[in-house]
Structure formats: C-alpha cells, structure tokens
Write a protein that holds these residues in place. Structure first.
Motif, PDB file in Angstrom:
ATOM      1  N   MET A 129       0.835  -1.198   0.000  1.00  0.00           N
ATOM      2  CA  MET A 129       0.000   0.000   0.000  1.00  0.00           C
ATOM      3  C   MET A 129       0.868   1.245   0.000  1.00  0.00           C
ATOM      4  O   MET A 129       1.905   1.287   0.659  1.00  0.00           O
ATOM      5  N   THR A 130       0.456   2.227  -0.721  1.00  0.00           N
ATOM      6  CA  THR A 130       1.126   3.521  -0.764  1.00  0.00           C
ATOM      7  C   THR A 130       1.322   4.055   0.652  1.00  0.00           C
ATOM      8  O   THR A 130       0.493   3.841   1.522  1.00  0.00           O
ATOM      9  N   ARG A 131       2.437   4.743   0.872  1.00  0.00           N
ATOM     10  CA  ARG A 131       2.776   5.228   2.213  1.00  0.00           C
ATOM     11  C   ARG A 131       2.618   6.741   2.316  1.00  0.00           C
ATOM     12  O   ARG A 131       2.777   7.449   1.340  1.00  0.00           O
ATOM     13  N   ILE A 132       2.327   7.193   3.529  1.00  0.00           N
ATOM     14  CA  ILE A 132       2.183   8.616   3.840  1.00  0.00           C
ATOM     15  C   ILE A 132       3.404   9.032   4.652  1.00  0.00           C
ATOM     16  O   ILE A 132       3.795   8.339   5.586  1.00  0.00           O
ATOM     17  N   LEU A 133       3.984  10.176   4.305  1.00  0.00           N
ATOM     18  CA  LEU A 133       5.127  10.714   5.040  1.00  0.00           C
ATOM     19  C   LEU A 133       4.809  12.144   5.457  1.00  0.00           C
ATOM     20  O   LEU A 133       4.560  13.002   4.610  1.00  0.00           O
ATOM     21  N   PHE A 134       4.799  12.390   6.759  1.00  0.00           N
ATOM     22  CA  PHE A 134       4.620  13.743   7.293  1.00  0.00           C
ATOM     23  C   PHE A 134       5.982  14.285   7.687  1.00  0.00           C
ATOM     24  O   PHE A 134       6.698  13.663   8.471  1.00  0.00           O
ATOM     25  N   PHE A 135       6.308  15.457   7.168  1.00  0.00           N
ATOM     26  CA  PHE A 135       7.552  16.141   7.524  1.00  0.00           C
ATOM     27  C   PHE A 135       7.257  17.138   8.633  1.00  0.00           C
ATOM     28  O   PHE A 135       6.532  18.122   8.418  1.00  0.00           O
ATOM     29  N   GLU A 136       7.751  16.862   9.830  1.00  0.00           N
ATOM     30  CA  GLU A 136       7.657  17.748  10.986  1.00  0.00           C
ATOM     31  C   GLU A 136       6.254  18.299  11.240  1.00  0.00           C
ATOM     32  O   GLU A 136       6.047  19.518  11.298  1.00  0.00           O
ATOM     33  N   PRO A 137       5.256  17.434  11.405  1.00  0.00           N
ATOM     34  CA  PRO A 137       3.893  17.925  11.670  1.00  0.00           C
ATOM     35  C   PRO A 137       3.819  18.693  12.983  1.00  0.00           C
ATOM     36  O   PRO A 137       4.578  18.422  13.905  1.00  0.00           O
ATOM     37  N   ARG A 138       2.902  19.641  13.061  1.00  0.00           N
ATOM     38  CA  ARG A 138       2.821  20.507  14.237  1.00  0.00           C
ATOM     39  C   ARG A 138       1.531  20.344  15.047  1.00  0.00           C
ATOM     40  O   ARG A 138       1.489  20.736  16.200  1.00  0.00           O
ATOM     41  N   ILE A 139       0.491  19.794  14.434  1.00  0.00           N
ATOM     42  CA  ILE A 139      -0.804  19.730  15.110  1.00  0.00           C
ATOM     43  C   ILE A 139      -1.131  18.276  15.436  1.00  0.00           C
ATOM     44  O   ILE A 139      -1.339  17.449  14.541  1.00  0.00           O
ATOM     45  N   ALA A 140      -1.181  17.991  16.723  1.00  0.00           N
ATOM     46  CA  ALA A 140      -1.374  16.617  17.196  1.00  0.00           C
ATOM     47  C   ALA A 140      -2.652  15.990  16.657  1.00  0.00           C
ATOM     48  O   ALA A 140      -2.657  14.819  16.256  1.00  0.00           O
ATOM     49  N   GLY A 141      -3.727  16.743  16.620  1.00  0.00           N
ATOM     50  CA  GLY A 141      -4.989  16.195  16.158  1.00  0.00           C
ATOM     51  C   GLY A 141      -4.944  15.726  14.716  1.00  0.00           C
ATOM     52  O   GLY A 141      -5.542  14.701  14.367  1.00  0.00           O
ATOM     53  N   ASN A 142      -4.233  16.457  13.860  1.00  0.00           N
ATOM     54  CA  ASN A 142      -4.105  16.044  12.457  1.00  0.00           C
ATOM     55  C   ASN A 142      -3.358  14.719  12.349  1.00  0.00           C
ATOM     56  O   ASN A 142      -3.725  13.847  11.560  1.00  0.00           O
ATOM     57  N   THR A 143      -2.306  14.579  13.135  1.00  0.00           N
ATOM     58  CA  THR A 143      -1.545  13.331  13.095  1.00  0.00           C
ATOM     59  C   THR A 143      -2.379  12.189  13.661  1.00  0.00           C
ATOM     60  O   THR A 143      -2.374  11.083  13.129  1.00  0.00           O
ATOM     61  N   GLY A 144      -3.134  12.448  14.720  1.00  0.00           N
ATOM     62  CA  GLY A 144      -4.023  11.430  15.269  1.00  0.00           C
ATOM     63  C   GLY A 144      -5.056  10.981  14.253  1.00  0.00           C
ATOM     64  O   GLY A 144      -5.314   9.777  14.091  1.00  0.00           O
ATOM     65  N   ASN A 145      -5.645  11.935  13.538  1.00  0.00           N
ATOM     66  CA  ASN A 145      -6.601  11.590  12.489  1.00  0.00           C
ATOM     67  C   ASN A 145      -5.951  10.755  11.393  1.00  0.00           C
ATOM     68  O   ASN A 145      -6.567   9.841  10.837  1.00  0.00           O
ATOM     69  N   THR A 146      -4.704  11.054  11.078  1.00  0.00           N
ATOM     70  CA  THR A 146      -4.016  10.324  10.021  1.00  0.00           C
ATOM     71  C   THR A 146      -3.608   8.929  10.498  1.00  0.00           C
ATOM     72  O   THR A 146      -3.545   8.005   9.690  1.00  0.00           O
ATOM     73  N   ILE A 147      -3.374   8.766  11.786  1.00  0.00           N
ATOM     74  CA  ILE A 147      -3.147   7.419  12.321  1.00  0.00           C
ATOM     75  C   ILE A 147      -4.396   6.573  12.083  1.00  0.00           C
ATOM     76  O   ILE A 147      -4.317   5.416  11.645  1.00  0.00           O
ATOM     77  N   PHE A 164       4.326  12.990  21.222  1.00  0.00           N
ATOM     78  CA  PHE A 164       3.565  11.959  20.528  1.00  0.00           C
ATOM     79  C   PHE A 164       2.547  11.272  21.439  1.00  0.00           C
ATOM     80  O   PHE A 164       1.627  10.634  20.969  1.00  0.00           O
ATOM     81  N   GLU A 165       2.713  11.416  22.722  1.00  0.00           N
ATOM     82  CA  GLU A 165       1.760  10.838  23.675  1.00  0.00           C
ATOM     83  C   GLU A 165       0.650  11.837  24.025  1.00  0.00           C
ATOM     84  O   GLU A 165      -0.170  11.573  24.892  1.00  0.00           O
ATOM     85  N   ASP A 166       0.627  12.974  23.343  1.00  0.00           N
ATOM     86  CA  ASP A 166      -0.364  14.024  23.568  1.00  0.00           C
ATOM     87  C   ASP A 166      -1.782  13.453  23.532  1.00  0.00           C
ATOM     88  O   ASP A 166      -2.108  12.603  22.702  1.00  0.00           O
ATOM     89  N   LYS A 167      -2.637  13.917  24.430  1.00  0.00           N
ATOM     90  CA  LYS A 167      -4.024  13.460  24.497  1.00  0.00           C
ATOM     91  C   LYS A 167      -4.763  13.701  23.179  1.00  0.00           C
ATOM     92  O   LYS A 167      -5.630  12.931  22.807  1.00  0.00           O
ATOM     93  N   LYS A 168      -4.404  14.779  22.471  1.00  0.00           N
ATOM     94  CA  LYS A 168      -5.069  15.077  21.207  1.00  0.00           C
ATOM     95  C   LYS A 168      -4.774  14.016  20.151  1.00  0.00           C
ATOM     96  O   LYS A 168      -5.632  13.696  19.329  1.00  0.00           O
ATOM     97  N   VAL A 169      -3.546  13.484  20.163  1.00  0.00           N
ATOM     98  CA  VAL A 169      -3.203  12.404  19.232  1.00  0.00           C
ATOM     99  C   VAL A 169      -4.033  11.176  19.568  1.00  0.00           C
ATOM    100  O   VAL A 169      -4.629  10.543  18.702  1.00  0.00           O
ATOM    101  N   ARG A 170      -4.071  10.822  20.822  1.00  0.00           N
ATOM    102  CA  ARG A 170      -4.833   9.651  21.272  1.00  0.00           C
ATOM    103  C   ARG A 170      -6.321   9.800  20.959  1.00  0.00           C
ATOM    104  O   ARG A 170      -6.946   8.880  20.451  1.00  0.00           O
ATOM    105  N   ARG A 171      -6.887  10.965  21.264  1.00  0.00           N
ATOM    106  CA  ARG A 171      -8.306  11.195  21.055  1.00  0.00           C
ATOM    107  C   ARG A 171      -8.649  11.126  19.562  1.00  0.00           C
ATOM    108  O   ARG A 171      -9.621  10.483  19.172  1.00  0.00           O
ATOM    109  N   ALA A 172      -7.865  11.786  18.732  1.00  0.00           N
ATOM    110  CA  ALA A 172      -8.147  11.792  17.298  1.00  0.00           C
ATOM    111  C   ALA A 172      -7.976  10.412  16.684  1.00  0.00           C
ATOM    112  O   ALA A 172      -8.704  10.026  15.779  1.00  0.00           O
ATOM    113  N   GLY A 173      -7.008   9.645  17.181  1.00  0.00           N
ATOM    114  CA  GLY A 173      -6.763   8.312  16.649  1.00  0.00           C
ATOM    115  C   GLY A 173      -7.677   7.259  17.233  1.00  0.00           C
ATOM    116  O   GLY A 173      -7.700   6.121  16.779  1.00  0.00           O
ATOM    117  N   LEU A 174      -8.460   7.669  18.265  1.00  0.00           N
ATOM    118  CA  LEU A 174      -9.361   6.767  18.976  1.00  0.00           C
ATOM    119  C   LEU A 174      -8.623   5.496  19.364  1.00  0.00           C
ATOM    120  O   LEU A 174      -7.535   5.547  19.912  1.00  0.00           O
TER     121      LEU A 174
END
Length: 153
Positions: free
Chosen positions: A1-19, A38-48
């Motif tokens: 499968m095609t891969r996604i690469l984020f270069f230095e993301p700044r918003i935890a929620g966006n990365t959580g959604n992408t997870i 990376f353990e930010d609550k916003k990452v966890r919440r967005a990634g469910l």
C-alpha cells in the motif's frame, strides 16, 4: 500500500486523524521529527482506538526517513505547482509527502533529489491551504482507488 510521510507535523490532532486513516486504509504512516509530544491526548483522542491497528514509524530526520523508504517514488504535495494529484498513476510502493501545517514543505525538501514530482490538490482560488489530515485522506484514497482498493471489504 502507498505510504504517507509527514515532515515535521505541528498539530497533534491532524496526526491522530491520520493514524486512524492509516489503520483504515492499510497505509503506513512515516513521521519526520521534530514533532509535538507523541503521547499528547489530542493524538490519542483523534486516533481513537486505532493506534494499535496502524503502522507508524518515527524518523529522526528526512534523510533517515529516506533510508527507510527508498527506493520509492516520492510525491511532494504543495500549493506551488500546477500538476494535480490525479495526474499520477500510483504504485503500491509510492510515498506521499506532506509538510507542516502552517508552512508546507520547505524549499530544500521540495528540491531534494529524492523527490519524484510535486503535486497539488485543487482548491478555490485565493485559498492558502487545506487541513493536513484531509489532504492525506484525499491523496491516499486516490492511490488506493487506482490500486483497486486492495485488501478492502
């Protein structure tokens, strides 16, 4: 499968959604540091509860990410090109590269010799950018569609 690469993301929620996106599509998500906690609550919440279902790799630098991903075609997404993301015939080993939310990819990354091509997602004139997670979604689904939604129900 095609891969996604984020270069230095700044918003935890966006990365959580992408997870969550990576888990749902089977795409790997590669992230170049530095980044937020990376353990930010916003990452966890967005990634469910999808964190355990996604393949996520953290890289200390862009060069380290390239070592892990090459050989591959790398498509850098930017508003500063005319070629559209739909103009490409994607392959399963391709990498879709996105820059940080406030600035996009820096020139040194856009001009890096490993970049195969620069692509844009069309939007209404006069707009600066779109949400990072949404852009990754648009692009990965186009690549996956072209590959016949391999592995999907």
């Amino acid at each position: 499968m095609t891969r996604i690469l984020f270069f230095e993301p700044r918003i935890a929620g966006n990365t959580g959604n992408t997870i969550r996106l990576a888990a749902g599509t089977g795409a790997e998500l590669h992230i170049v540091k530095p980044l937020f906690d990376f353990e930010d609550k916003k990452v966890r919440r967005a990634g469910l509860d999808y964190h355990d279902l996604a393949v996520v790799h953290l890289h200390d630098s862009f060069e380290a990410a390239l070592e892990a991903l090459l050989p591959a075609r790398i498509f850098a997404f930017t508003a500063h090109t005319e070629r559209r993301y739909t103009d490409v015939e994607y392959e399963p080993t391709d990498v879709l590269l996105f820059g940080p939310e406030p600035t996009g990819l820096p020139d040194e990354i856009l001009e890096h010799e490993a970049i195969t091509d620069k692509l844009r997602i069309p939007m209404v004139s006069g707009r600066r950018s779109m949400n990072l997670a949404n852009c990754a979604s648009i692009a990965i689904y186009e690549a996956w569609r072209q590959q016949g939604f391999a592995g999907a129900l």
